[in-house]
Design an enzyme around this catalytic site. Structure first.
Site, short mmCIF file in Angstrom:
data_model
loop_
_atom_site.label_atom_id
_atom_site.label_comp_id
_atom_site.label_asym_id
_atom_site.label_seq_id
_atom_site.Cartn_x
_atom_site.Cartn_y
_atom_site.Cartn_z
N GLY A 164 5.07 -1.13 2.46
CA GLY A 164 4.26 0.07 2.35
C GLY A 164 5.08 1.34 2.29
O GLY A 164 6.14 1.44 2.92
N HIS A 209 0.80 -1.22 0.00
CA HIS A 209 0.00 0.00 0.00
C HIS A 209 0.84 1.27 0.00
O HIS A 209 1.91 1.34 0.60
CB HIS A 209 -0.92 0.01 1.22
CG HIS A 209 -0.19 -0.09 2.53
ND1 HIS A 209 0.33 1.01 3.18
CD2 HIS A 209 0.12 -1.16 3.30
CE1 HIS A 209 0.92 0.63 4.30
NE2 HIS A 209 0.81 -0.69 4.39
N ASP A 210 0.34 2.27 -0.71
CA ASP A 210 0.91 3.62 -0.73
C ASP A 210 2.31 3.68 -1.33
O ASP A 210 3.02 4.68 -1.16
CB ASP A 210 0.93 4.23 0.68
CG ASP A 210 -0.45 4.22 1.32
OD1 ASP A 210 -1.35 4.90 0.79
OD2 ASP A 210 -0.64 3.51 2.33
#
Length: 270
Positions: free
Chosen positions: A156, A138-139
Site C-alpha cells: 500500500g 491500495h493507494d
C-alpha cells in the site's frame, strides 16, 4: 404507448451495441462500456465501472465496482481489477481505481482500489506491462511504461515512477518510492526508497550500479547518460560525504542529474 428512453438509457444502449459482450459474461446495467470493448465468457463487470474504447476483457476476469479504465487496455483471464483493499481500517467507503491507456494485465494480476484514509484512489499510468501474478495494493501510484515481472508485489501507498522495470518476485514495502528508470533485480526485498536511474538488488535491496541499459532503452540522451555516470560515482562510489556531493551537484546543468539530486533531497513519505 411506450415512453421514450432517457438520455442515460440511450447512451447505455449505444455502448452495448458498440461493445461485443459474450452471452455468458455478466455486465451490470450501470457499467459504462466504450466503443469496441470486447468482453469474454464468464467475465464479470460490476456496477460503477467505466471501460474506455477498445479494451479487451478476457474470460473469467473481474472488473470490480469503482474501477475506471482508459482506452485499449488488455485484461487477461483471472485478473481482478478494483477489488476491495486489504486494509483493516477499510470500512466499505466508496473508493476508486484509475487506470490509463494501453496497459496489459496478464493472468492472475490483482490491483486494489484505494482507502478512505489513504486518499481514496489507486492510480495506474499508461503503457504498462503487468506480468503473471503481479499485485498492486491500495493507494499505490504506478507511472507510465513500467514493466513489472512475474510475482512482483507492491504494498500500500507505494509510488513507482515512469519506466521502472522489476525482475521476478520483487516485493516493495509500504510507502516506498521507486524512482524513474530504475531497475529492481529479481528477488529483491525493497524497504527503502530507490533513487531514479539505478539498479537496486538484494535482501534488503541496496543501490548497486547505474542502470545504463535502462537509460539507453528509455531514450535518455547520451550526454545525460554521461552526466549521470559522473553523478553516480560522486554520490555512491566516491569519498565525499553524501551531503557535500549533493550540494556540488545541485546546480548541475543536466536535467536528469538535477532530478536525481531532487529525489535524494526529498523527505521520507511515511
Amino acid at each position: 404507448m411506450f415512453a421514450l428512453p432517457s438520455a442515460l438509457r440511450v447512451t447505455r444502449m449505444r455502448a452495448l451495441v458498440a461493445a461485443s459482450i459474450h452471452p455468458l459474461a455478466h455486465v451490470d446495467p450501470e457499467a459504462k462500456l466504450g466503443e469496441g470493448v470486447v468482453v469474454g465468457p464468464f467475465a464479470v463487470i460490476e456496477r460503477d465501472v467505466e471501460i474506455g474504447d477498445g479494451c479487451r476483457i478476457d474470460a473469467h476476469a473481474v472488473i470490480a465496482a469503482g474501477s475506471r479504465l482508459g482506452r485499449r487496455n488488455v485484461v487477461h483471464s483471472f485478473v481482478v481489477l478494483g477489488g476491495a483493499p486489504q486494509d483493516r481500517r477499510y470500512a466499505g467507503e466508496p473508493t476508486t481505481l484509475v487506470v490509463g491507456d494501453d496497459n496489459v494485465f496478464r493472468e492472475h494480476v490483482t490491483v486494489h482500489r484505494g482507502t478512505g484514509h489513504g486518499g481514496g484512489v489507486t492510480r495506474i499510468g499508461s503503457a504498462g506491462l503487468f506480468m503473471v501474478g503481479v499485485h498492486v495494493a491500495h493507494d499505490a501510484v504506478v507511472g507510465d511504461r513500467v514493466t513489472l515481472a512475474n510475482g512482483t508485489l507492491l504494498a500500500g501507498h507505494v509510488v513507482i515512477e515512469d519506466h521502472v522495470v522489476t525482475g521476478g518476485h520483487v516485493a516493495v514495502a509500504p510507502f516506498v518510492r521507486v524512482g524513474a528508470r530504475s531497475f529492481l533485480a529479481g528477488g529483491s526485498m525493497v524497504e527503502r526508497d530507490v533513487p531514479p536511474f539505478v539498479i537496486a538488488e538484494g535482501n534488503r535491496a541496496r543501490v548497486r550500479a547505474l542502470n545504463r541499459v535502462g537509460l539507453e532503452r528509455s531514450l535518455v540522451p547520451l550526454e545525460s547518460r554521461v552526466a549521470l555516470k559522473r553523478a553516480f560515482r560522486a554520490l555512491f562510489v566516491g569519498d565525499l560525504p553524501r551531503a557535500e556531493a549533493l550540494a556540488r551537484l545541485a546546480s548541475d546543468p543536466d536535467p536528469f542529474v538535477r532530478e536525481l539530486v531532487a529525489f535524494l533531497h526529498a523527505p521520507p513519505r511515511r
